[in-house]
Design an enzyme around this catalytic site. Structure first.
Site, PDB file in Angstrom:
ATOM      1  CB  CYS A  22      31.206  48.635  36.477  1.00  0.00           C
ATOM      2  SG  CYS A  22      32.345  48.861  35.190  1.00  0.00           S
ATOM      3  CG  HIS A  42      28.236  45.856  33.964  1.00  0.00           C
ATOM      4  ND1 HIS A  42      29.163  47.198  33.949  1.00  0.00           N
ATOM      5  CD2 HIS A  42      29.731  45.499  34.907  1.00  0.00           C
ATOM      6  CE1 HIS A  42      30.462  46.736  33.729  1.00  0.00           C
ATOM      7  NE2 HIS A  42      31.046  46.058  34.456  1.00  0.00           N
ATOM      8  CG  ASN A  56      33.919  46.255  31.741  1.00  0.00           C
ATOM      9  OD1 ASN A  56      32.490  47.746  31.765  1.00  0.00           O
ATOM     10  ND2 ASN A  56      33.905  46.076  33.211  1.00  0.00           N
TER      11      ASN A  56
HETATM   12  O1  UT7 Z   1      32.500  45.773  35.483  1.00  0.00           O
HETATM   13  C1  UT7 Z   1      33.498  45.704  36.707  1.00  0.00           C
HETATM   14  C2  UT7 Z   1      34.111  44.596  37.445  1.00  0.00           C
HETATM   15  N1  UT7 Z   1      35.337  43.469  36.793  1.00  0.00           N
HETATM   16  C3  UT7 Z   1      34.519  42.072  36.559  1.00  0.00           C
HETATM   17  O2  UT7 Z   1      33.543  42.207  37.250  1.00  0.00           O
HETATM   18  C4  UT7 Z   1      35.518  41.799  35.671  1.00  0.00           C
HETATM   19  C5  UT7 Z   1      36.010  40.603  36.694  1.00  0.00           C
HETATM   20  N2  UT7 Z   1      36.920  39.568  36.050  1.00  0.00           N
HETATM   21  C6  UT7 Z   1      36.789  38.983  34.793  1.00  0.00           C
HETATM   22  O3  UT7 Z   1      36.212  39.250  33.785  1.00  0.00           O
HETATM   23  C7  UT7 Z   1      38.245  37.917  34.706  1.00  0.00           C
HETATM   24  O4  UT7 Z   1      38.760  37.817  36.062  1.00  0.00           O
HETATM   25  C8  UT7 Z   1      39.525  38.572  33.864  1.00  0.00           C
HETATM   26  C9  UT7 Z   1      38.870  38.132  32.671  1.00  0.00           C
HETATM   27  C10 UT7 Z   1      39.794  39.273  34.243  1.00  0.00           C
HETATM   28  C11 UT7 Z   1      40.607  36.958  33.799  1.00  0.00           C
HETATM   29  O5  UT7 Z   1      39.794  35.115  33.695  1.00  0.00           O
HETATM   30  P1  UT7 Z   1      40.489  34.961  34.758  1.00  0.00           P
HETATM   31  O6  UT7 Z   1      39.314  32.991  34.186  1.00  0.00           O
HETATM   32  O7  UT7 Z   1      39.914  35.118  36.141  1.00  0.00           O
HETATM   33  O8  UT7 Z   1      41.204  34.325  34.542  1.00  0.00           O
HETATM   34  P2  UT7 Z   1      42.769  34.787  35.505  1.00  0.00           P
HETATM   35  O9  UT7 Z   1      42.893  36.128  36.206  1.00  0.00           O
HETATM   36  O10 UT7 Z   1      42.621  33.510  37.289  1.00  0.00           O
HETATM   37  O11 UT7 Z   1      43.404  33.875  34.795  1.00  0.00           O
HETATM   38  C12 UT7 Z   1      44.131  32.889  34.464  1.00  0.00           C
HETATM   39  C13 UT7 Z   1      44.867  32.903  33.501  1.00  0.00           C
HETATM   40  C14 UT7 Z   1      46.869  32.928  34.204  1.00  0.00           C
HETATM   41  O12 UT7 Z   1      47.675  32.316  34.203  1.00  0.00           O
HETATM   42  P3  UT7 Z   1      47.876  31.248  34.978  1.00  0.00           P
HETATM   43  O13 UT7 Z   1      48.674  31.967  35.628  1.00  0.00           O
HETATM   44  O14 UT7 Z   1      46.854  30.310  34.742  1.00  0.00           O
HETATM   45  O15 UT7 Z   1      49.279  30.949  34.055  1.00  0.00           O
HETATM   46  C15 UT7 Z   1      46.528  34.410  34.029  1.00  0.00           C
HETATM   47  O16 UT7 Z   1      48.508  34.810  33.397  1.00  0.00           O
HETATM   48  O17 UT7 Z   1      45.343  33.792  32.222  1.00  0.00           O
HETATM   49  C16 UT7 Z   1      46.318  34.057  31.866  1.00  0.00           C
HETATM   50  N3  UT7 Z   1      45.641  34.937  31.166  1.00  0.00           N
HETATM   51  C17 UT7 Z   1      45.455  35.394  30.208  1.00  0.00           C
HETATM   52  N4  UT7 Z   1      45.991  34.680  29.711  1.00  0.00           N
HETATM   53  C18 UT7 Z   1      46.478  35.222  28.046  1.00  0.00           C
HETATM   54  C19 UT7 Z   1      44.711  36.593  32.099  1.00  0.00           C
HETATM   55  N5  UT7 Z   1      44.712  37.567  31.361  1.00  0.00           N
HETATM   56  C20 UT7 Z   1      44.946  36.859  30.211  1.00  0.00           C
HETATM   57  C21 UT7 Z   1      45.083  36.981  28.286  1.00  0.00           C
HETATM   58  N6  UT7 Z   1      44.940  36.586  27.882  1.00  0.00           N
HETATM   59  N7  UT7 Z   1      44.580  38.700  28.272  1.00  0.00           N
END
Ligand code: UT7
Length: 332
Positions: free
Chosen positions: A114, A255, A285
């Protein structure tokens, strides 16, 4: 000493649209979750037979036309991509050069995920300032749908396809010069965001994408936290190093990974909403393509004027990150 000036921008957005509601039918997710956690509503998806180079070529044609340059004028073409047409060779840049009728120019791809567009910007600046090249065409082009696992809700909700391009040329006028570009990396965090196999590090004999693991894998939450911290510091550093205050920035073009990352960095710098360029809700993204696509958006909306100052920042797999202070310097 020659300086490097950012002359023009162009982009190409494929016509296919993948909505949050479409994704609800593919994985266990919801429009509400995706909107709240990422700010993304839709992403564009290239046609099956549409290659990264096809999108890069279309974006480059627009950028060349807006700069008033011909194919013959270009002596450096660099493409940032993690979804090249071909696994090893030829480079996507070589294919784009051929499509555009650019003969004899140095052409190569770089892999900085990215942060790719910031990296190619720094390469163009360095070649031009050294006097080795005069007219660079830099491209960020991605067909991320080709390396996205549409059974993994942690990644497939984020990524989309598209391309952006810019023309950077030599100038004697310091007022129109790119002020500074920061680029950095830390391979200790390589496992946070990767296509684990399929390359020479692969333990698999076949190239079946699922088995060989050519799809992106991401430890999203860890990546998120490092992104916010690293970008906030990097952007503070580049402003301080150049004695520029955040209220002097006309357009902050980050980005477009996640609205919450953009908001956190914008707030830390006390940027006003009208300074921040947002396309993440429409395009998701698009990795190396996201910054030039966003610059193109404000250009086409008539918001980017000659002499205005852009602050760019990006963070991605590698890990890599970077930022840049870029005045918009069209020829007319
Ligand atoms: O571009 C290059 C670099 N990339 C980035 O900078 C991206 C960085 N990361 C992100 O944008 C975020 O971390 C994500 C959007 C990928 C995820 O968001 P988050 O707020 O960090 O969520 P998380 O991974 O901590 O997950 C929270 C909860 C989990 O459930 P539990 O364990 O709390 O029950 C996940 O399993 O959300 C769940 N989850 C989802 N639920 C519904 C993860 N993905 C999804 C989904 N839909 N798509």
């Amino acid at each position: 000493m020659p300086y490097a000036a950012f002359r023009s921008i162009g982009a190409y957005v494929p016509s296919g649209v993948l909505t949050n509601h479409d994704l609800e039918k593919m994985v266990d997710t919801s429009d509400e979750w995706i909107t709240k956690r990422t700010g993304i509503k839709t992403r564009r998806i290239a046609a099956k037979d549409e290659k990264t180079s096809d999108m890069g070529t279309k974006a480059a044609e627009v950028a060349l036309k807006r700069a008033g340059l011909k194919a013959d004028d270009i002596d450096l073409l660099v493409c940032a991509t993690i979804s090249p047409d071909y696994f090893c060779m030829p480079s996507t840049a070589s294919v784009i050069a051929s499509n555009l009728g650019i003969k004899g120019a140095m052409a190569f791809d770089i892999s900085a995920a990215c942060t790719g567009f910031i990296y190619v910007l720094s390469i163009a600046k360095a070649f031009i300032e050294s006097g080795m090249k005069k007219n660079a065409l830099i491209i960020g082009a991605e067909k991320l749908s080709a390396i996205t696992d549409y059974t993994d809700r942690g990644t497939c909700i984020l990524f989309g396809d598209g391309a952006g391009a810019a023309v950077i040329t030599s100038t004697e006028n310091k007022d129109e010069a790119i002020i500074d570009v920061h680029t950095a990396s830390d391979g200790d965090y390589a496992d946070l965001l990767m296509t684990p196999n399929g390359g020479s590090g692969s333990v698999h004999d076949d190239l079946d994408k699922e088995k060989a693991g050519c799809y992106m894998k991401m430890k999203g939450n860890e990546t998120f936290k490092i992104a916010v911290k690293t970008l906030t510091q990097d952007v503070r550093d580049i402003l301080e190093a150049n004695n520029i205050h955040s209220d002097e920035i006309d357009h902050f073009v980050p980005h477009q990974a996640n609205y919450r990352i953009i908001k956190a960095v914008g707030d830390a710098l006390k940027l006003k909403d009208e300074q921040v360029v947002l396309t993440v809700s429409k395009y998701g993204n698009t990795s190396g393509a996201s910054i030039p696509m966003a610059i193109n958006e404000i250009y086409e909306e008539g918001k980017l004027k000659k002499g205005e100052l852009m602050l760019l920042d990006a963070f991605g797999g590698g890990l890599t990150w970077g930022s840049a202070l870029v005045p918009f310097a069209p020829f007319s």
